[in-house]
Design a protein around this motif. Structure first.
Motif, PDB file in Angstrom:
ATOM      1  N   THR A 177      -6.074   0.211   3.947  1.00  0.00           N
ATOM      2  CA  THR A 177      -6.380  -0.469   2.726  1.00  0.00           C
ATOM      3  C   THR A 177      -5.301  -0.631   1.722  1.00  0.00           C
ATOM      4  OG1 THR A 177      -8.642   0.452   2.936  1.00  0.00           O
ATOM      5  CG2 THR A 177      -8.101  -0.485   0.944  1.00  0.00           C
ATOM      6  N   ILE A 178      -4.572   0.230   1.654  1.00  0.00           N
ATOM      7  CA  ILE A 178      -3.242   0.275   0.737  1.00  0.00           C
ATOM      8  C   ILE A 178      -2.138  -0.812   1.259  1.00  0.00           C
ATOM      9  CG2 ILE A 178      -1.249   1.344   0.042  1.00  0.00           C
ATOM     10  CD1 ILE A 178      -2.894   3.964  -0.047  1.00  0.00           C
ATOM     11  N   LEU A 179      -2.069  -1.002   2.518  1.00  0.00           N
ATOM     12  CA  LEU A 179      -1.300  -1.945   3.123  1.00  0.00           C
ATOM     13  C   LEU A 179      -1.671  -3.340   2.907  1.00  0.00           C
ATOM     14  CD1 LEU A 179      -0.126  -0.051   6.243  1.00  0.00           C
ATOM     15  CD2 LEU A 179       1.476  -0.511   4.415  1.00  0.00           C
ATOM     16  N   GLN A 180      -3.089  -3.575   3.112  1.00  0.00           N
ATOM     17  CA  GLN A 180      -3.663  -4.603   2.921  1.00  0.00           C
ATOM     18  C   GLN A 180      -3.572  -5.315   1.541  1.00  0.00           C
ATOM     19  OE1 GLN A 180      -7.643  -4.034   4.688  1.00  0.00           O
ATOM     20  NE2 GLN A 180      -7.015  -5.390   6.583  1.00  0.00           N
ATOM     21  N   ASN A 181      -3.562  -4.494   0.442  1.00  0.00           N
ATOM     22  CA  ASN A 181      -3.601  -4.828  -0.785  1.00  0.00           C
ATOM     23  C   ASN A 181      -2.300  -5.264  -1.043  1.00  0.00           C
ATOM     24  OD1 ASN A 181      -6.296  -3.962  -1.541  1.00  0.00           O
ATOM     25  ND2 ASN A 181      -5.668  -1.862  -2.014  1.00  0.00           N
ATOM     26  N   ALA A 182      -1.368  -4.542  -0.365  1.00  0.00           N
ATOM     27  CA  ALA A 182       0.061  -5.145  -0.612  1.00  0.00           C
ATOM     28  C   ALA A 182       0.250  -6.480  -0.003  1.00  0.00           C
ATOM     29  CB  ALA A 182       1.193  -4.028  -0.221  1.00  0.00           C
ATOM     30  N   ALA A 183      -0.171  -6.657   1.192  1.00  0.00           N
ATOM     31  CA  ALA A 183      -0.336  -7.936   1.771  1.00  0.00           C
ATOM     32  C   ALA A 183      -0.861  -9.050   1.094  1.00  0.00           C
ATOM     33  CB  ALA A 183      -0.849  -7.705   3.208  1.00  0.00           C
ATOM     34  N   LYS A 184      -1.901  -8.838   0.196  1.00  0.00           N
ATOM     35  CA  LYS A 184      -2.567  -9.824  -0.641  1.00  0.00           C
ATOM     36  C   LYS A 184      -1.630 -10.295  -1.728  1.00  0.00           C
ATOM     37  CE  LYS A 184      -7.253  -7.958   0.127  1.00  0.00           C
ATOM     38  NZ  LYS A 184      -8.710  -7.508  -0.433  1.00  0.00           N
ATOM     39  N   VAL A 185      -0.988  -9.037  -2.319  1.00  0.00           N
ATOM     40  CA  VAL A 185      -0.041  -9.686  -3.129  1.00  0.00           C
ATOM     41  C   VAL A 185       1.123 -10.722  -2.780  1.00  0.00           C
ATOM     42  CG1 VAL A 185       1.647  -8.597  -4.936  1.00  0.00           C
ATOM     43  CG2 VAL A 185      -0.602  -7.522  -4.622  1.00  0.00           C
ATOM     44  N   LEU A 186       1.210 -10.338  -1.353  1.00  0.00           N
ATOM     45  CA  LEU A 186       2.244 -11.136  -0.843  1.00  0.00           C
ATOM     46  C   LEU A 186       1.681 -12.778  -0.274  1.00  0.00           C
ATOM     47  CD1 LEU A 186       4.395  -8.344   1.082  1.00  0.00           C
ATOM     48  CD2 LEU A 186       5.082  -9.585  -1.003  1.00  0.00           C
ATOM     49  N   LYS A 187       0.443 -12.679  -0.340  1.00  0.00           N
ATOM     50  CA  LYS A 187      -0.270 -13.984  -0.206  1.00  0.00           C
ATOM     51  C   LYS A 187      -0.295 -14.028   1.379  1.00  0.00           C
ATOM     52  CE  LYS A 187       0.953 -16.615  -4.560  1.00  0.00           C
ATOM     53  NZ  LYS A 187       1.067 -15.289  -5.213  1.00  0.00           N
ATOM     54  N   LEU A 188      -0.616 -13.079   2.076  1.00  0.00           N
ATOM     55  CA  LEU A 188      -0.744 -12.892   3.523  1.00  0.00           C
ATOM     56  C   LEU A 188      -2.313 -13.155   3.858  1.00  0.00           C
ATOM     57  CD1 LEU A 188       2.037 -10.446   4.564  1.00  0.00           C
ATOM     58  CD2 LEU A 188       2.105 -13.124   5.294  1.00  0.00           C
ATOM     59  N   GLU A 189      -2.548 -13.648   4.933  1.00  0.00           N
ATOM     60  CA  GLU A 189      -3.905 -13.607   5.382  1.00  0.00           C
ATOM     61  C   GLU A 189      -4.410 -12.234   5.793  1.00  0.00           C
ATOM     62  OE1 GLU A 189      -7.144 -15.623   8.670  1.00  0.00           O
ATOM     63  OE2 GLU A 189      -4.916 -16.626   8.393  1.00  0.00           O
ATOM     64  N   VAL A 190      -5.256 -11.319   5.179  1.00  0.00           N
ATOM     65  CA  VAL A 190      -5.650 -10.208   5.439  1.00  0.00           C
ATOM     66  C   VAL A 190      -6.770 -10.227   6.267  1.00  0.00           C
ATOM     67  CG1 VAL A 190      -6.684  -7.967   4.483  1.00  0.00           C
ATOM     68  CG2 VAL A 190      -4.808  -8.981   3.375  1.00  0.00           C
ATOM     69  N   THR A 191      -6.836  -9.202   7.473  1.00  0.00           N
ATOM     70  CA  THR A 191      -7.956  -9.221   8.509  1.00  0.00           C
ATOM     71  C   THR A 191      -8.597  -7.988   8.262  1.00  0.00           C
ATOM     72  OG1 THR A 191      -6.498  -8.007  10.046  1.00  0.00           O
ATOM     73  CG2 THR A 191      -6.548 -10.343  10.293  1.00  0.00           C
ATOM     74  N   GLN A 192      -9.802  -7.961   8.823  1.00  0.00           N
ATOM     75  CA  GLN A 192     -10.599  -6.572   8.580  1.00  0.00           C
ATOM     76  C   GLN A 192     -10.164  -5.557   9.308  1.00  0.00           C
ATOM     77  OE1 GLN A 192     -13.348  -6.320   6.435  1.00  0.00           O
ATOM     78  NE2 GLN A 192     -13.024  -8.544   5.981  1.00  0.00           N
TER      79      GLN A 192
END
Length: 296
Positions: A280-295
């Motif tokens: 979840t922490i990594l996905q939040n960082a990915a969202k900041v980088l405007k990447l398409e987050v998966t489940q």
């Protein structure tokens, strides 16, 4: 087992004994006892040092896994922290510098006493490391690491880099038909990216250069700048570095399967509850980088 693994790593009984703070005769005798007991030779000894035999390499691979389990067991008994208080994390070089800074900061805020040791390695070495116990977790492409416990993080698109005078330099994006007859540049086959690029070449009528295999994304950019071909770059590198390189033009590649999935993976026999929290922490960082987050 620790003696044998250390001799293999250092290629010398003397250096191994010094590292482990034991006498060299004692170490040599212990290793010789193991060889006698097993009926195999683990090392070829000579003036140049100790060379691990084929059976010795098999021993070392399994011993590393056992030693890792012993260390993990000891740590888990002595600490209530995830991964026994020390997370050995392997990550792709094209991911680590861009995703991890924010993620590690958030992780430290969540678990201030958890020590994180990060190593950047290619796909093949990450797989070897997660299997023999060098890593507790890796961030990589999931299809390359079967029999692991996996949390998908995000999907990363691919971009292209071309020389300033290339016919595609004026484009805002590149499609499959634009690649027909073109030569593609990618990393060596130790990276999943290379296999993705071969798939792109097959689908678009392009070819992959067999004259040059890059050892880094920077080298791919430099070769593209010379006109040697079209470099294929992951999104994070392209947007965080590539677009600022004056010697090339960088734009998105828009075609089916021009992307890669990134996951966090741990050994299947040691699924950590905390891995989901870290995902979840990594996905939040990915969202900041405007990447398409998966489940996850």
């Amino acid at each position: 087992m620790e003696y044998i693994v250390t001799v293999h790593q250092l290629g010398s009984f003397g250096l191994a004994a010094e590292t482990l703070h034991v006498s060299q005769p004692s170490m040599s005798n212990q290793v010789a006892t193991v060889e006698t007991d097993l009926g195999v030779r683990l090392f070829e000894r000579g003036r140049a040092g100790a060379r691990t035999t084929a059976r010795g390499l098999e021993f070392v691979t399994r011993a590393r896994r056992i030693l890792s389990e012993v260390e993990a067991l000891r740590d888990s008994m002595l600490s209530n922290l995830p991964f026994g208080g020390r997370l050995r994390l392997g990550v792709l070089p094209s991911i680590g510098p861009y995703l991890l800074p924010q993620a590690i900061k958030s992780l430290h805020e969540s678990e201030p006493d958890l020590r994180v040791i990060v190593r950047e390695e290619n796909t093949l070495n990450l797989d070897e490391g997660i299997r023999n116990g060098r890593f507790d977790a890796i961030i990589s492409t999931p299809e390359d690491h079967p029999n692991t416990f996996q949390h998908q993080l995000f999907i990363e698109p691919l971009w292209v880099a071309v020389a300033q005078d290339h016919p595609l330099a004026a484009c805002t994006q590149v499609a499959a038909e634009d690649l027909q007859g073109q030569r593609l540049l990618t990393l060596d086959t130790g990276h999943r990216l290379a296999r993705i690029v071969y798939g792109i070449a097959g689908a678009s009528g392009a070819t992959v250069s067999n004259d040059y295999e890059g050892t880094s994304l920077d080298s791919i950019v430099l070769m593209a700048a010379t006109g040697a071909g079209i470099g294929i770059l992951p999104d994070l590198f392209a947007r965080r570095q590539g677009i600022y390189r004056s010697e090339v033009c960088v734009m998105p590649l828009v075609m089916p399967d021009a992307d890669r999935t990134i996951s966090i993976l741990v050994p299947s026999d040691r699924p950590e509850h905390f891995t989901g929290v870290f995902a979840t922490i990594l996905q939040n960082a990915a969202k900041v980088l405007k990447l398409e987050v998966t489940q996850a």
